[in-house]
Motif scaffolding. Sequence first.
Motif, PDB file in Angstrom:
ATOM      1  N   VAL A  11      26.248  20.650 -55.152  1.00 53.31           N
ATOM      2  CA  VAL A  11      26.286  21.621 -54.044  1.00 53.31           C
ATOM      3  C   VAL A  11      26.927  20.985 -52.819  1.00 53.31           C
ATOM      4  O   VAL A  11      27.730  21.614 -52.124  1.00 53.31           O
ATOM      5  N   VAL A  16      17.313  24.524 -55.184  1.00 56.57           N
ATOM      6  CA  VAL A  16      18.318  23.560 -55.630  1.00 56.57           C
ATOM      7  C   VAL A  16      17.570  22.299 -56.049  1.00 56.57           C
ATOM      8  O   VAL A  16      16.914  21.655 -55.230  1.00 56.57           O
ATOM      9  N   THR A  60      22.473  25.541 -59.904  1.00 58.01           N
ATOM     10  CA  THR A  60      21.726  24.849 -58.851  1.00 58.01           C
ATOM     11  C   THR A  60      20.335  24.424 -59.299  1.00 58.01           C
ATOM     12  O   THR A  60      19.668  23.654 -58.615  1.00 58.01           O
ATOM     13  N   HIS A  61      19.920  24.923 -60.425  1.00 57.67           N
ATOM     14  CA  HIS A  61      18.574  24.666 -60.942  1.00 57.67           C
ATOM     15  C   HIS A  61      18.631  24.978 -62.429  1.00 57.67           C
ATOM     16  O   HIS A  61      19.548  25.665 -62.885  1.00 57.67           O
ATOM     17  N   PHE A 120      21.058  18.911 -59.299  1.00 58.93           N
ATOM     18  CA  PHE A 120      22.259  19.665 -58.976  1.00 58.93           C
ATOM     19  C   PHE A 120      22.628  19.622 -57.489  1.00 58.93           C
ATOM     20  O   PHE A 120      23.685  20.129 -57.105  1.00 58.93           O
ATOM     21  N   ALA A 121      21.777  19.026 -56.662  1.00 53.58           N
ATOM     22  CA  ALA A 121      22.054  18.948 -55.223  1.00 53.58           C
ATOM     23  C   ALA A 121      23.381  18.256 -54.907  1.00 53.58           C
ATOM     24  O   ALA A 121      24.125  18.723 -54.035  1.00 53.58           O
TER      25      ALA A 121
END
Length: 253
Positions: free
Chosen positions: A246, A238, A205-206, A242-243
Motif C-alpha cells: 500500500v 490493512v 490489503t488483507h 500487505f501494508a
Amino acid sequence: MRIAIDWAQRGRQLAILVGIGTFLSILNPFNAGNSLPFWAVWCYWTGLVIYGSVIGWGTATLALKWLDGLPIWLILAVIAAVCALFVTPVLIILQHAFGGRVPLDEYPRVYSLALVISIGITIFGYLLDRATNGDTTTEGGTDETGNSVATFMSRLPLPYRNADLYAISSEDHYLRVHTSAGEHLFLERLSTAMLQLERAPGLQTHRSWWVNETGVKSVTTSSGKMIITLKSDVEVPVSRTFAPKVREAGWLG
C-alpha cells in the motif's frame, strides 16, 4: 440484501462431476463393487465424486483463507489429503454395506487409494477453475484495465453492473462486492475474483480484502495500524503483510 447463485454454472459443474463419476464407473479402479451391476457401480462412483467435491470445495475455501501466500502446489496437496481423509470412512462403510470387511491394518491402504483419486480430482478442479474463471483476456489477446473490471462487474445484476467497483471482501463462502451503487453478496471465492481482476489497478490489503485504487477515499494510520476508507465510507483493514504494498503504491498520502 440479495445473494446471487449462478445456477447455470452450478449445473455445468454437476454435469462435469457426473461425467467423472461415469468415467470412473466404466474404468472401475481398484475393482470397487466388482460384483455389482453397472447402475450400482455408477451410483457408487458418482456419489463418491460428488461427496468428495463438496468436501473439497469447503476445504479449498478454508485452505485458501488460512494458507494464503503458500505455494499453490502445497495448498492443493493439503486439499487432496483432507478430502481423502473424509472419503476413507465412507469407502469403509460402503465396503461393509456390500458385505465385505476392511481389517484395521488395511485402513492406510484404503486411505492411499482415496488419496490417489482425490489428487486427480483436485488437480482437475484447479485447472478447470483456472480455465473458466481465470481467463479475462479479450479477443485480441490483451486484457486492458477497464475490460478486467467490466468483465467482473458484468456478472452482477443491475444496478451494480454499471456501478464503480470499490472493493471486494470475502465472508465465508461468499464474496461481498462494494460499489458506488451499494453492496452485493454472491457465491464466489476471493482468490477466483482476484484472478479476474489481476490487471485492474488494485491491491490485496488483507487476506479477506481486495481494494480497487479508484475506490479509495483516504488512507490513514492509527496506533501503528493502517486503515483504508472507501468512497462509500466503509473502512478496510490493512494487515502488516500487505501494508508495504500500500505504501509502495502511494496510497498513503
